[in-house]
Design a protein around this motif. Structure first.
Motif, PDB file in Angstrom:
ATOM      1  N   UNK A  82       0.849  -1.197   0.000  1.00 58.54           N
ATOM      2  CA  UNK A  82       0.000   0.000   0.000  1.00 58.54           C
ATOM      3  C   UNK A  82       0.883   1.246   0.000  1.00 58.54           C
ATOM      4  N   UNK A  83       1.941   1.252   0.785  1.00 62.60           N
ATOM      5  CA  UNK A  83       2.852   2.402   0.839  1.00 62.60           C
ATOM      6  C   UNK A  83       3.551   2.621  -0.509  1.00 62.60           C
ATOM      7  N   UNK A  84       3.957   1.528  -1.144  1.00 61.88           N
ATOM      8  CA  UNK A  84       4.600   1.641  -2.464  1.00 61.88           C
ATOM      9  C   UNK A  84       3.605   2.211  -3.476  1.00 61.88           C
ATOM     10  N   UNK A  85       2.362   1.739  -3.427  1.00 63.89           N
ATOM     11  CA  UNK A  85       1.337   2.261  -4.335  1.00 63.89           C
ATOM     12  C   UNK A  85       1.085   3.744  -4.078  1.00 63.89           C
ATOM     13  N   UNK A  86       1.112   4.157  -2.809  1.00 66.51           N
ATOM     14  CA  UNK A  86       0.917   5.573  -2.480  1.00 66.51           C
ATOM     15  C   UNK A  86       2.025   6.446  -3.067  1.00 66.51           C
ATOM     16  N   UNK A  87       3.214   5.887  -3.234  1.00 65.18           N
ATOM     17  CA  UNK A  87       4.313   6.647  -3.827  1.00 65.18           C
ATOM     18  C   UNK A  87       4.363   6.568  -5.339  1.00 65.18           C
ATOM     19  N   UNK A  88       4.202   5.359  -5.884  1.00 63.09           N
ATOM     20  CA  UNK A  88       4.396   5.177  -7.319  1.00 63.09           C
ATOM     21  C   UNK A  88       3.204   5.619  -8.174  1.00 63.09           C
ATOM     22  N   UNK A  89       1.986   5.455  -7.685  1.00 60.33           N
ATOM     23  CA  UNK A  89       0.836   5.821  -8.516  1.00 60.33           C
ATOM     24  C   UNK A  89       0.789   7.323  -8.818  1.00 60.33           C
ATOM     25  N   UNK A  90       0.919   8.220  -7.820  1.00 57.80           N
ATOM     26  CA  UNK A  90       0.957   9.651  -8.162  1.00 57.80           C
ATOM     27  C   UNK A  90       2.186  10.026  -8.994  1.00 57.80           C
ATOM     28  N   UNK A  91       3.320   9.376  -8.705  1.00 56.38           N
ATOM     29  CA  UNK A  91       4.524   9.645  -9.505  1.00 56.38           C
ATOM     30  C   UNK A  91       4.297   9.265 -10.957  1.00 56.38           C
ATOM     31  N   UNK A  92       3.625   8.148 -11.171  1.00 54.98           N
ATOM     32  CA  UNK A  92       3.307   7.706 -12.523  1.00 54.98           C
ATOM     33  C   UNK A  92       2.424   8.724 -13.243  1.00 54.98           C
ATOM     34  N   UNK A  93       1.469   9.296 -12.533  1.00 59.91           N
ATOM     35  CA  UNK A  93       0.589  10.303 -13.143  1.00 59.91           C
ATOM     36  C   UNK A  93       1.382  11.526 -13.589  1.00 59.91           C
ATOM     37  N   UNK A  94       2.333  11.961 -12.760  1.00 52.02           N
ATOM     38  CA  UNK A  94       3.156  13.121 -13.110  1.00 52.02           C
ATOM     39  C   UNK A  94       4.027  12.804 -14.322  1.00 52.02           C
ATOM     40  N   UNK A  95       4.650  11.627 -14.330  1.00 52.23           N
ATOM     41  CA  UNK A  95       5.504  11.232 -15.458  1.00 52.23           C
ATOM     42  C   UNK A  95       4.667  11.117 -16.731  1.00 52.23           C
ATOM     43  N   UNK A  96       3.435  10.635 -16.616  1.00 51.55           N
ATOM     44  CA  UNK A  96       2.551  10.547 -17.787  1.00 51.55           C
ATOM     45  C   UNK A  96       2.263  11.934 -18.339  1.00 51.55           C
ATOM     46  N   UNK A  97       1.971  12.880 -17.466  1.00 47.71           N
ATOM     47  CA  UNK A  97       1.716  14.246 -17.939  1.00 47.71           C
ATOM     48  C   UNK A  97       2.941  14.828 -18.646  1.00 47.71           C
ATOM     49  N   UNK A  98       4.121  14.604 -18.091  1.00 51.90           N
ATOM     50  CA  UNK A  98       5.350  15.078 -18.737  1.00 51.90           C
ATOM     51  C   UNK A  98       5.507  14.414 -20.099  1.00 51.90           C
ATOM     52  N   UNK A  99       5.272  13.101 -20.163  1.00 51.16           N
ATOM     53  CA  UNK A  99       5.381  12.385 -21.432  1.00 51.16           C
ATOM     54  C   UNK A  99       4.401  12.892 -22.472  1.00 51.16           C
TER      55      UNK A  99
END
Length: 188
Positions: A82-99
């Motif tokens: 759950x903690x890993x998901x809390x970190x990686x999911x929002x990070x993934x959204x930011x990286x997607x927007x940059x991409x």
């Protein structure tokens, strides 16, 4: 040799799949439905708990009364997946927007020829963002039955986890489609 005014198909595919993947991943990240806990002992039969990575909601299905912000009495939010998901999911959204911003710069919208190198780099960024959201979704699924739950309750996969998976896959496919643009750089 006149430049072709048509946008390459792989760029169109990438620019369609990746925003769809972003919406699905965003919904999966925010909605509290990664896991459903039902048939909880000492609770009415129609009570279902929906656990996400940010919130726990309790819903009575017969009356559709829903109350979010439930107390985490079992230490669910302290679990590593759950903690890993809390970190990686929002990070993934930011990286997607940059991409997507980089992809918009690479695909011709206001210029006669697309920038294949920029579109290819955008594809790699979007591929990375898809992997960043696929990892926590997969890990959470693997650990779904090991995460704390009331003894004797029934556990099922929630809709948010499915949406996160689908969004990850669309981002990966869209990123791969845009990465094919490197092929045009090599030909030039």
């Amino acid at each position: 040799h006149l430049p072709s005014m048509r946008t390459p198909a792989e760029m169109i595919v990438g620019l369609v799949l990746c925003p769809c993947g972003l919406l699905l991943t965003l919904t999966g990240t925010l909605a509290p439905g990664w896991r459903q806990v039902s048939l909880v002992p000492d609770q009415p039969m129609d009570v279902v708990w929906e656990q996400g990575i940010w919130d726990i909601c309790r819903e009575r299905q017969s009356t559709h009364d829903r109350l979010c912000g439930q107390a985490d009495e079992l230490g669910y939010f302290e679990q590593v997946p759950v903690r890993v998901a809390q970190g990686l999911m929002p990070s993934s959204l930011v990286v997607t927007l940059v991409g997507l911003v980089v992809a918009a710069l690479g695909v011709r919208c206001w210029q006669p020829e697309p920038r294949h190198l920029v579109a290819g780099v955008a594809g790699l960024v979007l591929l990375l963002s898809g992997l960043m959201s696929l990892v926590p979704s997969s890990w959470y699924t693997q650990e779904l039955w090991a995460l704390p739950a009331p003894p004797g309750s029934t556990l099922t996969v929630g809709y948010s986890l499915v949406l996160s998976y689908l969004g990850s896959c669309l981002e990966i496919l869209g990123g791969l489609a845009l990465a094919v643009s490197f092929h045009h750089c090599c030909k030039e």
